[in-house]
Design a protein around this motif. Sequence first.
Motif, PDB file in Angstrom:
ATOM      1  N   MET A  71      -2.838   9.469  -1.780  1.00 62.42           N
ATOM      2  CA  MET A  71      -2.946   8.256  -0.998  1.00 62.42           C
ATOM      3  C   MET A  71      -3.959   7.541  -1.903  1.00 62.42           C
ATOM      4  O   MET A  71      -3.830   6.222  -1.878  1.00 62.42           O
ATOM      5  CB  MET A  71      -3.438   8.153   0.352  1.00 62.42           C
ATOM      6  CG  MET A  71      -2.408   8.924   1.368  1.00 62.42           C
ATOM      7  SD  MET A  71      -0.969   8.028   1.564  1.00 62.42           S
ATOM      8  CE  MET A  71       0.165   9.338   0.824  1.00 62.42           C
ATOM      9  N   PHE A  72      -4.657   7.939  -2.694  1.00 63.04           N
ATOM     10  CA  PHE A  72      -5.482   7.423  -3.745  1.00 63.04           C
ATOM     11  C   PHE A  72      -4.466   6.498  -4.773  1.00 63.04           C
ATOM     12  O   PHE A  72      -5.051   5.657  -5.346  1.00 63.04           O
ATOM     13  CB  PHE A  72      -6.570   8.064  -4.329  1.00 63.04           C
ATOM     14  CG  PHE A  72      -7.543   8.573  -3.438  1.00 63.04           C
ATOM     15  CD1 PHE A  72      -8.513   7.675  -3.127  1.00 63.04           C
ATOM     16  CD2 PHE A  72      -7.427   9.697  -2.848  1.00 63.04           C
ATOM     17  CE1 PHE A  72      -9.737   8.065  -2.203  1.00 63.04           C
ATOM     18  CE2 PHE A  72      -8.442  10.209  -1.732  1.00 63.04           C
ATOM     19  CZ  PHE A  72      -9.445   9.376  -1.521  1.00 63.04           C
ATOM     20  N   VAL A  73      -3.185   7.122  -4.757  1.00 65.11           N
ATOM     21  CA  VAL A  73      -2.415   6.417  -5.776  1.00 65.11           C
ATOM     22  C   VAL A  73      -1.333   5.647  -5.105  1.00 65.11           C
ATOM     23  O   VAL A  73      -1.222   4.623  -5.260  1.00 65.11           O
ATOM     24  CB  VAL A  73      -1.531   7.870  -6.466  1.00 65.11           C
ATOM     25  CG1 VAL A  73      -0.445   7.162  -7.280  1.00 65.11           C
ATOM     26  CG2 VAL A  73      -2.672   8.699  -7.394  1.00 65.11           C
ATOM     27  N   GLU A  74      -1.004   6.259  -3.727  1.00 68.93           N
ATOM     28  CA  GLU A  74       0.156   5.529  -3.274  1.00 68.93           C
ATOM     29  C   GLU A  74      -0.315   4.414  -2.178  1.00 68.93           C
ATOM     30  O   GLU A  74       0.114   3.135  -2.071  1.00 68.93           O
ATOM     31  CB  GLU A  74       0.906   6.381  -2.176  1.00 68.93           C
ATOM     32  CG  GLU A  74       1.543   7.473  -3.287  1.00 68.93           C
ATOM     33  CD  GLU A  74       2.242   8.449  -2.244  1.00 68.93           C
ATOM     34  OE1 GLU A  74       2.666   8.340  -1.326  1.00 68.93           O
ATOM     35  OE2 GLU A  74       2.541   9.604  -2.900  1.00 68.93           O
ATOM     36  N   LYS A  75      -1.541   4.454  -1.617  1.00 71.39           N
ATOM     37  CA  LYS A  75      -1.795   3.540  -0.461  1.00 71.39           C
ATOM     38  C   LYS A  75      -3.605   3.180  -0.693  1.00 71.39           C
ATOM     39  O   LYS A  75      -4.472   3.682   0.131  1.00 71.39           O
ATOM     40  CB  LYS A  75      -1.629   3.865   0.820  1.00 71.39           C
ATOM     41  CG  LYS A  75      -0.256   4.165   1.085  1.00 71.39           C
ATOM     42  CD  LYS A  75       0.105   4.505   2.360  1.00 71.39           C
ATOM     43  CE  LYS A  75       1.641   4.635   2.859  1.00 71.39           C
ATOM     44  NZ  LYS A  75       1.842   5.471   4.050  1.00 71.39           N
TER      45      LYS A  75
END
Length: 487
Positions: A71-75
């Motif tokens: 999620m640090f990449v996606e959101k």
Amino acid sequence: MQQETLDLIIEGGWVIDGLGTPRRRADVGIAGERIAAIGDLAGVAAARRIDARGKIVAPGFIDVHGHDDLMFVEKPGLEWKTSQGITSVVVGNCGVSGAPAPLPGNTAAALALLGETPLFADMQAYFDELRVRQPMINVAALVGHANLRLAVMRDPTSAPSKEEQAAMQQMLADALAAGAVGFSTGLAYQPGGVAEQAELEGLAGVAATHGALHTSHIRNEGDEVEAAVDEVLAVGRNTGCATVLSHHKCMMPRNWGKSHATLANVDRARAEGVDVALDIYPYPGSSTILIPERAESIDDIRITWSTPHPECSGESLGDIAARWGCDKTTAAKRLCPAGAIYFAMDEAEVRRIFQHECCMVGSDGLPNDTHPHPRLWGSFTRVLGRYVREAELLTLEAAVAKMTALPARVFGLHGRGQLSVGAWADVTVFDADSVMDRATWELPTLASTGIEHVLVNGQIVFPAADGMARPGKILRRGLAAADQDIQ
């Protein structure tokens, strides 16, 4: 006593330092990323002041059980964290992590919990990506045991050869050297469920050598829960590896009450010198991938996502089966790959486990789910509102300690989890009279109330604002506060 003008003073609040000591009225002064002063700062100049009169000023909460790896990449906004006061998260739980990536052709159903981004070749590559993107909150990472098997073994459903075991141990050592804080097992899933004691102890021995720890989604949380707890305690006892029992629970009504025995065994192991802790999320329902073999044994199962049938997200498995004119097992197989919430826990037992002195809070939130378990958005505020204010299970100071200083100690995150001069300025300001979770089974992404300000390393991350910096750091275990960031 400090620089002439502080960057920020949080004034007039009730300071709970995270260490379990009684609250006191004081101002908290911040310079850069650190807490510079605590006391009466009325005469000290500051670039900005926050009025916290009548509010609690506490260390930022540490979520010890997250699945936010990708999620640090996606959101990267991570609003489900910041809106409930979380300033640090431990990812890579239940045997699955953002790295290392599997060999071509290898996969595992539990990897779907993480997200859509391709897994990273190794932990160093994962950290490099986080450095470039800058995390919103602090992140400490575990290495997933399933990932190790999938990255090394041509047949991850078998027992490892001597060479494969050595390769897994070396890969774990490399990940720990890169900054991982330990490794996790998911013994209730495949391929982790194939692992036997020697394999687990080999990996735990590597972790112990590096001063790291082992967290475990134990092999069975139902009929065999006592034996499953003992298995993981034995790994810690035989290797000296610090151990965490993940989201400890006893599932199915016939097993409710077995925590009296499991917690007694934890206490016995601790008395023998085993470094062991545990965590819970404050809900009577669990959530993971949809497992068709559970379809008939648990009455109430709710679908959180389904690849072939996304329209079924949020529905009851029983209702879906009735509409399709089939039994629940058949319906579950048609829905897979999918995720589900299983209502098979006893709220009274969850609360009893929570009160254990070495129990922490971990959301176990699944942000990749279409219709997630409400624990994603509400675990920490639910503890503060329902367990502390309403049920009075323990004092507010004791609850805050379980969410701050205790996890900082267990995971070796020096300078975190406490409000003291020189500590990192991770701070949560909240209203003890109104703080509460709002996420429900039906509306699981409603943000909590009562959280007023959240700071990570001295920078405000909640309430969100346009152009807001992402000040989080990558954390590693056992370093002095001055060297806590591996960037």
